[in-house]
Design a protein around this motif. Structure first.
Motif, PDB file in Angstrom:
ATOM      1  N   UNK A 162      16.684   3.588   6.202  1.00 17.13           N
ATOM      2  CA  UNK A 162      16.713   3.833   4.754  1.00 17.13           C
ATOM      3  C   UNK A 162      17.208   5.245   4.453  1.00 17.13           C
ATOM      4  N   UNK A 163      16.726   6.229   5.196  1.00 19.78           N
ATOM      5  CA  UNK A 163      17.168   7.610   4.970  1.00 19.78           C
ATOM      6  C   UNK A 163      18.661   7.759   5.218  1.00 19.78           C
ATOM      7  N   UNK A 164      19.171   7.021   6.197  1.00 15.32           N
ATOM      8  CA  UNK A 164      20.608   7.067   6.467  1.00 15.32           C
ATOM      9  C   UNK A 164      21.397   6.500   5.282  1.00 15.32           C
ATOM     10  N   UNK A 165      20.898   5.414   4.689  1.00 11.30           N
ATOM     11  CA  UNK A 165      21.605   4.841   3.534  1.00 11.30           C
ATOM     12  C   UNK A 165      21.569   5.791   2.347  1.00 11.30           C
ATOM     13  N   UNK A 166      20.449   6.498   2.152  1.00 12.78           N
ATOM     14  CA  UNK A 166      20.394   7.472   1.049  1.00 12.78           C
ATOM     15  C   UNK A 166      21.453   8.558   1.253  1.00 12.78           C
ATOM     16  N   UNK A 222       6.450   4.157   4.466  1.00 11.36           N
ATOM     17  CA  UNK A 222       7.107   3.836   5.735  1.00 11.36           C
ATOM     18  C   UNK A 222       8.440   3.123   5.504  1.00 11.36           C
ATOM     19  N   UNK A 223       8.497   2.276   4.484  1.00  6.93           N
ATOM     20  CA  UNK A 223       9.731   1.539   4.201  1.00  6.93           C
ATOM     21  C   UNK A 223      10.813   2.477   3.672  1.00  6.93           C
ATOM     22  N   UNK A 257       0.849  -1.185   0.000  1.00  2.00           N
ATOM     23  CA  UNK A 257       0.000   0.000   0.000  1.00  2.00           C
ATOM     24  C   UNK A 257       0.888   1.238   0.000  1.00  2.00           C
ATOM     25  N   UNK A 258       0.294   2.374  -0.326  1.00  3.43           N
ATOM     26  CA  UNK A 258       1.070   3.609  -0.371  1.00  3.43           C
ATOM     27  C   UNK A 258       1.689   3.920   0.988  1.00  3.43           C
ATOM     28  N   UNK A 259       0.930   3.678   2.044  1.00  2.00           N
ATOM     29  CA  UNK A 259       1.444   3.927   3.389  1.00  2.00           C
ATOM     30  C   UNK A 259       2.595   3.002   3.737  1.00  2.00           C
TER      31      UNK A 259
END
Length: 274
Positions: free
Chosen positions: A53-57, A46-47, A40-42
């Motif tokens: 994930x933001x840290x890896x980006x 969230x993933x 789902x979009x949510x």
């Protein structure tokens, strides 16, 4: 009289091309997108916006930018030396540029780790002055530099070979110094090729995996890259999560390539008018 073509006609050639593109590119990309769409979009949001994930980006993009900036300068200088100068060992040096293409990335990662570890040939002297490379973001940057350098050298080199030295001679006769000649004559002519090389190198850095995982240490929130996080999700059998992260990487790469193509097109029209 119709022109004779060595290759088959348009229908057959186009058909073979479309089949190849479909099997090799379109189907794998579609499979990733379809798996991501099972969320789902949510769930997807969230993933892809989780702290990990933001840290890896952040780590991947910053390290890729640093590696690409280094290669843009050093790769241009490398191509310039190979084209404009003759010296003993030139052919060997030209061949060594392609080593990152031929060398398996895992082998490159192991080699770089051995060289830059605290007891390695390069790592030990650096550690003695307080610079750690292995298992730090600096190690990631070095691995990215190693694997992406040929993209800039091999993109700029053929264009530089076709560049007539008479342009430089004419600029010199008109009173331009070396810096002005480089800035106003050579760089504008090389800019489309340089932009292409930079974009290819940056995209390669974003997707690099094998050469990085050995030297990075893969510490979450510290030295973990995005492609590794996607791989970890696959190992955990979280295929939708892996597909969601892979979708972000795919969209980032496509965006960079499209923007580069548009920039090249604009620059080509601007150069033609001027």
């Amino acid at each position: 009289m119709p022109q004779r073509r060595i290759l088959p006609g348009l229908p057959l050639s186009l058909g073979v091309t479309l089949v190849y593109v479909t099997l090799i590119i379109a189907l794998p990309v579609a499979a990733v997108l379809l798996k991501a769409m099972s969320l789902s979009l949510g769930e997807f949001w969230n993933i892809v916006t989780s702290p990990r994930a933001l840290s890896t980006y952040r780590i991947t993009i910053l390290c890729a930018l640093a590696a690409t900036l280094f290669n843009a300068i050093f790769g241009f200088a490398f191509a310039w030396v190979l084209v404009r100068y003759d010296f003993p060992g030139k052919r060997l040096l030209d061949t060594l540029v392609d080593v990152p293409f031929a060398l398996p990335t895992a082998v490159a990662g192991v080699t770089l780790t051995a060289l830059f570890a605290k007891n390695g040939w390069f790592g030990a002297p650096l550690a003695s002055i307080g610079i750690e490379v292995a298992y730090t973001p600096l190690g990631i940057i070095i691995a990215m530099i190693f694997t992406s350098l040929p993209f800039i050298v091999r993109t700029v080199q053929p264009v530089l070979e076709e560049l007539d030295p008479e342009f430089e001679d004419a600029a010199s006769c008109l009173g331009a110094g070396d810096l002005d000649t480089m800035r106003r004559v050579i760089l504008p002519l090389l800019m489309p090729a340089l932009l292409a090389g930079i974009s290819f190198a940056f995209v390669r850095c974003l997707g690099e995996f094998g050469a990085i995982i050995f030297i990075a240490g893969n510490q979450p929130l510290s030295t973990e890259i995005t492609s590794l996080l996607a791989f970890i999700r696959v190992e955990e059998f979280d295929y939708p999560g892996a597909a969601a992260i892979a979708t972000v990487m795919l969209l980032a790469s496509l965006t960079i390539l499209i923007l580069t193509s548009l920039a090249q097109s604009w620059y080509g029209r601007h150069l033609t008018r001027s």
